[in-house]
Write a protein that holds these residues in place. Structure first.
Motif, short mmCIF file in Angstrom:
data_model
loop_
_atom_site.label_atom_id
_atom_site.label_comp_id
_atom_site.label_asym_id
_atom_site.label_seq_id
_atom_site.Cartn_x
_atom_site.Cartn_y
_atom_site.Cartn_z
N VAL A 85 -35.82 -6.47 -1.20
CA VAL A 85 -36.12 -7.95 -1.39
C VAL A 85 -35.66 -8.10 -2.87
N ASP A 86 -34.91 -8.96 -3.31
CA ASP A 86 -34.99 -9.34 -4.78
C ASP A 86 -36.00 -10.45 -4.92
N VAL A 87 -36.72 -10.04 -6.16
CA VAL A 87 -37.77 -10.93 -6.65
C VAL A 87 -37.67 -11.43 -7.85
N ARG A 88 -37.60 -12.88 -8.07
CA ARG A 88 -37.50 -13.45 -9.53
C ARG A 88 -38.69 -14.05 -9.65
N LEU A 89 -39.29 -13.88 -10.75
CA LEU A 89 -40.44 -14.73 -11.48
C LEU A 89 -40.22 -15.47 -12.39
N LEU A 90 -41.01 -16.67 -12.64
CA LEU A 90 -40.99 -17.48 -13.67
C LEU A 90 -42.42 -17.73 -13.89
N VAL A 91 -43.02 -17.20 -15.09
CA VAL A 91 -44.08 -17.61 -15.70
C VAL A 91 -44.40 -18.39 -16.85
N TRP A 92 -45.46 -18.83 -17.24
CA TRP A 92 -45.61 -19.73 -18.17
C TRP A 92 -45.92 -18.96 -19.40
N MET A 131 -33.17 -28.82 -3.18
CA MET A 131 -33.75 -29.54 -4.47
C MET A 131 -34.60 -28.50 -5.18
N VAL A 132 -35.63 -27.71 -4.47
CA VAL A 132 -36.40 -26.77 -5.03
C VAL A 132 -35.73 -25.69 -5.72
N VAL A 133 -34.63 -25.04 -4.93
CA VAL A 133 -33.80 -24.05 -5.44
C VAL A 133 -32.96 -24.54 -6.77
N ASN A 134 -32.56 -25.64 -6.70
CA ASN A 134 -31.57 -26.16 -7.85
C ASN A 134 -32.72 -26.43 -8.90
N HIS A 135 -33.85 -26.75 -8.89
CA HIS A 135 -34.76 -26.96 -9.83
C HIS A 135 -35.30 -25.45 -10.34
N PHE A 136 -35.44 -24.57 -9.53
CA PHE A 136 -35.91 -23.34 -10.06
C PHE A 136 -34.57 -22.79 -10.81
N GLU A 137 -33.36 -22.62 -10.51
CA GLU A 137 -32.31 -22.10 -11.05
C GLU A 137 -32.30 -22.71 -12.44
N ARG A 138 -32.33 -24.11 -12.49
CA ARG A 138 -32.27 -25.00 -13.78
C ARG A 138 -33.42 -24.09 -14.57
N LEU A 139 -34.61 -24.12 -14.42
CA LEU A 139 -35.36 -23.40 -15.21
C LEU A 139 -35.23 -22.06 -15.58
N TRP A 140 -34.99 -21.33 -14.47
CA TRP A 140 -34.56 -20.00 -14.72
C TRP A 140 -33.28 -19.75 -15.83
N ALA A 141 -32.31 -20.67 -15.99
CA ALA A 141 -31.30 -20.58 -16.89
C ALA A 141 -31.88 -20.93 -18.13
N ASP A 142 -32.81 -21.62 -18.37
CA ASP A 142 -33.47 -22.07 -19.84
C ASP A 142 -34.51 -21.22 -20.22
N ALA A 143 -35.03 -20.31 -19.14
CA ALA A 143 -36.17 -19.34 -19.43
C ALA A 143 -35.63 -18.08 -20.18
N ARG A 144 -36.39 -17.42 -21.00
CA ARG A 144 -36.16 -16.16 -21.65
C ARG A 144 -36.59 -14.97 -20.84
N GLU A 145 -36.19 -13.97 -21.00
CA GLU A 145 -36.43 -12.79 -20.47
C GLU A 145 -37.96 -12.29 -20.88
N PHE A 146 -38.56 -11.83 -20.00
CA PHE A 146 -39.74 -11.08 -20.09
C PHE A 146 -39.72 -9.72 -21.04
N GLY A 147 -40.46 -9.76 -22.20
CA GLY A 147 -40.31 -8.73 -22.97
C GLY A 147 -39.45 -8.98 -24.31
N ASP A 148 -38.84 -10.26 -24.33
CA ASP A 148 -37.89 -10.38 -25.42
C ASP A 148 -38.59 -11.07 -26.57
N GLY A 149 -39.68 -10.58 -27.07
CA GLY A 149 -40.22 -10.85 -28.38
C GLY A 149 -41.01 -12.25 -28.15
#
Length: 262
Positions: free
Chosen positions: A172-179, A244-262
């Motif tokens: 299963v592909d898992v994508r996580l967005l953290v604060w 709506m939730v998926v679209n919101h997640f994808e919008r946030l995902w596009a604006d987020a930075r990769e984990f470990g990128d400084g």
């Protein structure tokens, strides 16, 4: 263009002006594709959308790439606003349902959505954990989890390392967005590194967002109270809400930075 929020008559008018730039306003208003008496409103809305400009009684179309870009951004903004209010929709439904109920209702409720799809309201922590485990074990393609940050876990009891590892092992592909604040907690950073090493994709949000989890693009879990995950969760498969939730997640995902990128 109608999926971007314009009507068929508005699209016909814009396409006509692409073929015949500089057409007179009166001629366009009287065009046969407009329902009777609506031509002026169509022209006015196209001007409001920035699709056409009027100059001395004639109409000129803006460039298609600019128009489509503006319409897409407008639609995304509307979806973003709607999704932010999604968590407030469920309490409202519950409140209205309670007004009509005679009493004696149990704390766990199933609220019918507009299309008959059930919306579960779960407040018992043990029931929430059981439901989360059931959904995680049933996931087959992709799980999206966003707005996660707890001092000791990624989003207890919604998202745990064992459940994520189990899903990853099943393919299963898992994508996580953290604060961003999560990165100040060494235990959480260690967990994120472990999950990333197992194949999870992790990105970091610059600011806090209400938590959400989407299973296989079909089932959504959001908090009853956005600011307090301990107050329980709503679970639904209603397509509009899931979308709506998926679209919101994808919008946030596009604006987020990769984990470990400084």
């Amino acid at each position: 263009m109608q999926f971007l929020g314009v009507t068929q008559a508005e699209e016909e008018t814009y396409r006509h002006l692409l073929r015949h730039p500089g057409s007179g306003v009166e001629d366009v208003v009287a065009a046969p594709w407009h329902p009777p008496g609506t031509g002026a409103a169509v022209v006015r809305r196209l001007k409001d959308l920035g699709a056409v400009v009027e100059d001395d009684g004639v109409l000129w179309p803006e460039k298609p790439e600019l128009v489509v870009g503006r319409l897409a951004e407008r639609l995304l903004t509307e979806l973003h606003t709607i999704t932010r209010g999604l968590a407030q929709v469920y309490p409202m439904v519950r409140s209205l349902q309670d007004e009509a109920a005679a009493g004696g209702r149990t704390e766990e409720a199933v609220v019918p959505a507009a299309d008959g799809t059930a919306v579960e309201r779960i407040t018992d922590p043990a029931v929430v954990r059981a439901r989360v485990e059931e959904l995680a074990l049933g996931a087959r393609s992709e799980v999206l989890a966003g707005g996660l940050c707890e001092e000791t876990e990624l989003g207890t009891p919604w998202v745990t390392v064992p459940l994520c590892l189990g899903m990853l092992e099943r393919g299963v592909d898992v994508r996580l967005l953290v604060w961003r604040s999560a990165l100040a907690v060494p235990a959480v950073v260690a967990q994120l590194r472990r999950l990333a090493g197992a194949g999870a994709r992790v990105r970091v949000l610059p600011s806090s967002e209400g938590p959400m989890v989407v299973y296989d693009g079909r089932t959504v879990l959001v908090p009853v109270v956005p600011s307090d995950i301990g107050k329980g969760a709503f679970v639904t498969g209603e397509p509009g809400m899931v979308g709506m939730v998926v679209n919101h997640f994808e919008r946030l995902w596009a604006d987020a930075r990769e984990f470990g990128d400084g």
